[in-house]
Design a protein around this motif. Structure first.
Motif, short mmCIF file in Angstrom:
data_model
loop_
_atom_site.label_atom_id
_atom_site.label_comp_id
_atom_site.label_asym_id
_atom_site.label_seq_id
_atom_site.Cartn_x
_atom_site.Cartn_y
_atom_site.Cartn_z
N ASP A 141 1.61 3.25 5.73
CA ASP A 141 0.70 2.44 4.91
C ASP A 141 -0.77 2.78 5.16
N GLU A 174 -3.10 1.92 2.27
CA GLU A 174 -3.35 0.48 2.21
C GLU A 174 -4.35 0.04 3.29
N ALA A 227 -0.80 4.80 -5.31
CA ALA A 227 -1.71 4.14 -4.36
C ALA A 227 -3.04 3.77 -5.03
#
Ligand code: ADP
Ligand code: GLC
Length: 482
Positions: free
Chosen positions: A109, A112, A180
């Protein structure tokens, strides 16, 4: 001036490489030059325990991230004669065993984590009562900041400060699957080749290059190199387009950390006028690492991330040949498992000549810099490189490939014997490096010349006072652009 710096690592709070050293030192140097500096960085595991003076700031982030909203807190560390640090506290993202990876696997991740962090930076830049005159972000992890700022300018932020992006390493761009992009919450018009889109993927660094008011990189030569196809990592076209906004500024060295006179890590202090102490460090290092203890045997060292960039393949090839001569080699590093295995094999083949320490060890790093006669840095490419500059100050002759900042910071023995500070080689090959090592052995045997070279090296000045002036000029050049 008020300067907001943002980076995913800052020494002494977090570090995986030179980025942390550079941002920590830039902050300190700007404060020393009379400016106000806040550095924003994530609150990683362990920082709070180590710095109990951290104070909670009355600030809560509650920001969109794709289809969710994410909350985070903010902590502040005020220090005398140092930049103030703001730590973004989001335990789900940052309270982890590693910074970017664990067990050699990048966190799944990372897009993120750092898009969220970038949004926090923009939020601070926009709403802090302390209004920055410039926002200066470092590397792909925060490279979306200039893009997000440009977007917010159109969305009610009347007059955002100019944004400067420093590229410490073009090989790391923060490229993620196209999905993303949704995490940025930017309108689709930003997902195109002139902005963050890159062959259908999200490219964070590319966005920063396209939108920053100023792009800097960490040496003048690397600034030229990244505009070529060979070292442009696929972004040379865009960089050429933005060349009028691209400059190279050689990093400085924080001599309050990296010095041989007042240094808690070193067994014996020494200076350019009292070089004898360096020998004590050499003998202590040989002893500590279990090598035959002898002043006469030339000792080579390397401290490095073990990554392709650092020239590991040619180093292993050259050493396999050169270790048949009278020399010793020590390395401290960690990284790719196959490279770690390569060095361990070398140590098995030459047990009384090679010492390999896999891991991360600050004290040993200082001791290697001080105890060795030569420092090997055969990088395939090197944006700046700090270790060769640390070596210079420690009177340890750098043997470097003439690329990027290595070329800009070392004066070659063959090219200028009187002012030489090191040895350069040019071809990226084990043969060429082996030849440079042979040349080092010749220099080592010419005691007077070797000493002269050591003295030149120790006197070379890469202090931040000079570097910071260049950054200030760069910041001034983008004032009033908006
Ligand atoms: P890069 O940032 O590309 O890794 P630099 O030469 O700019 O290269 O900076 C590397 C920094 O990281 C230096 O401060 C160096 O001493 C440190 N370093 C690298 N590997 C280790 C290690 N294994 N142990 C301690 N310090 C290390
Ligand atoms: C990057 C580069 C290195 C540079 C450092 C600090 O990690 O690889 O060459 O010295 O950033 O700018």
């Amino acid at each position: 001036m008020k300067i907001l710096l943002a980076s995913s690592e800052v020494y002494p709070f977090s570090k995986t490489g030179g980025l942390a050293d550079m941002v920590g030192a830039l902050g300190r140097a700007l404060v020393k030059a009379g400016h106000e500096v806040i550095i924003v960085t994530p609150l990683y595991r362990g920082i709070q325990a180590k710095y109990p003076a951290l104070k909670k700031v009355d600030w809560e982030f509650d920001l969109p991230l794709g289809w969710r909203r994410i909350k985070a807190g903010l902590w502040e560390l005020k220090r005398r004669r140092e930049a103030t640090i703001y730590f973004v506290d989001q335990p789900g993202y940052f309270d982890r065993a590693g910074i970017y990876l664990e067990n050699n696997l990048s966190y799944a991740d990372n897009a993120e984590r750092y898009i969220f962090f970038s949004k926090c930076v923009v939020n601070l830049a926009r709403y802090l009562p302390w209004r920055p005159d410039v926002v200066h972000v470092h590397d792909w992890q925060v490279a979306l900041v200039p893009v997000l700022m440009a977007h917010e300018k159109g969305a009610g932020w009347g007059n955002p400060p100019p944004a400067c992006l420093t590229i410490h390493n073009l090989a790391y761009q923060g490229i993620f699957p196209g999905e993303a992009f949704e995490l940025t919450d930017l309108p689709l018009e930003y997902f195109q080749p002139g902005a963050v889109e890159y062959f259908g993927m999200l490219n964070c660094l590319k966005g920063g290059i396209a939108y920053a008011d100023l792009i800097t990189t960490v040496s003048p030569r690397y600034a030229r190199e990244i505009c070529t196809e060979e070292l442009g990592c696929g972004l040379d076209g865009l960089l050429r387009q933005r060349q009028d906004r691209l400059i190279g500024i050689l990093n400085g060295v924080d001599y309050s950390e990296w010095n041989t006179n007042k240094n808690k890590h070193l067994p014996k202090a020494y200076t350019v006028g009292r070089l004898a102490g360096k020998q004590v460090n050499k003998l202590e290092l040989q002893k500590q690492l279990g090598l035959p203890v002898s002043e006469a045997i030339p000792l080579f060292g390397t401290i490095s991330r073990l990554a392709e960039q650092k020239g590991v393949d040619i180093q292993l090839g050259a050493l396999a040949e050169m270790l048949n001569t009278n020399m010793q080699f020590v390395i401290l590093g960690s990284g790719s498992p196959e490279y770690e295995r390569g060095y361990r094999d070398l140590a098995r083949r030459f047990p009384d000549k090679v010492s390999v320490t896999i891991g991360y060890d600050e004290t040993l790093a200082h001791r290697i810099e001080a105890g060795c006669d030569f420092f090997l840095m055969p990088s395939r490419f090197e944006p700046c490189g700090l270790n060769q500059m640390y070596s210079l100050r420690y009177g340890t002759i750098p043997v470097v490939r003439a690329t990027g900042g290595l070329d800009d910071s070392v004066v070659d023995w063959t090219q200028n014997a009187a002012q030489a500070t090191g040895i350069k080689f040019f071809d990226y090959s084990a043969r060429s490096l082996a030849r440079a090592i042979r040349k080092s052995l010749v220099l080592y045997n010419q005691t007077e010349l070797f000493k002269q070279c050591q003295k030149n090296a120790m006197k070379a000045d890469f202090s931040w006072d000079k570097t910071v002036e260049e950054y200030l000029k760069a910041y001034q050049s983008i004032q009033g652009l908006k």
